[in-house]
Scaffold this motif. Sequence first.
Motif, PDB file in Angstrom:
ATOM      1  N   THR A  78       0.837  -1.202   0.000  1.00  0.00           N
ATOM      2  CA  THR A  78       0.000   0.000   0.000  1.00  0.00           C
ATOM      3  C   THR A  78       0.867   1.245   0.000  1.00  0.00           C
ATOM      4  OG1 THR A  78      -1.760  -1.155   1.202  1.00  0.00           O
ATOM      5  CG2 THR A  78      -1.803   1.251   1.253  1.00  0.00           C
ATOM      6  N   LEU A 126       1.121   4.047  -3.010  1.00  0.00           N
ATOM      7  CA  LEU A 126       0.830   5.455  -2.730  1.00  0.00           C
ATOM      8  C   LEU A 126       2.018   6.338  -3.117  1.00  0.00           C
ATOM      9  CD1 LEU A 126      -1.067   7.573  -1.562  1.00  0.00           C
ATOM     10  CD2 LEU A 126      -0.129   7.071   0.696  1.00  0.00           C
ATOM     11  N   GLY A 183       0.536   7.406  -6.371  1.00  0.00           N
ATOM     12  CA  GLY A 183      -0.190   8.518  -5.760  1.00  0.00           C
ATOM     13  C   GLY A 183       0.602   9.815  -5.728  1.00  0.00           C
TER      14      GLY A 183
END
Length: 197
Positions: free
Chosen positions: A12, A16, A20
Amino acid sequence: MTEIALLGAELTAVTLLVLGLYFPRHRRWDLVVAYFGVNVGVLAVSSALRTTESGAGLGMGLALFGVLSIIRLRSTELDQTEVAYYFSALALGLLGSLATTSIWWNIGLMVLVVAVIATVDNRRYLARYQQQIVVLDVAVTNHAELVDRLEILLGARVHSARTQRIDLINESTVVDVRWTATRTARTTRPAEMAVHL
């Protein structure tokens, strides 16, 4: 179960970091692949070599940093921002696999890495600050005159102007300029000045 949770947190965090933060801000797809490859590769190798001895784990981590930095130096040139993302992806891979006293400590460090990059690589704060190699078609040996010419040419406040080369025969000056864009650019510019970007 703890290892699966740590793996999920690591994947994760790197997603990100790369999809992200990095890709929306810098748009280099080749480095997206590189960052995921480095991260997952380090995660896989360090998981396979994991040991309960913290000294051995630390030594392995430092060795991986050393090997990958050598690879980086022999590959396509990266700017310093891309290097920061590179080592952040590497650090996340290590944090996702090395054993520590608490899973929350590793997850907290992952959050710290991503949060710091998200904060400091922010165009709202840094977009006005620029660095550029400028070639003037006039030989300028006086530093104050050089700074004045650059400020007129760029319409900016020059913070640093390091002369890299002066060619008195062909009348040119190559300068590494660090500058800040101003809202009111000075429009007067000498006719003999030119910039090649």
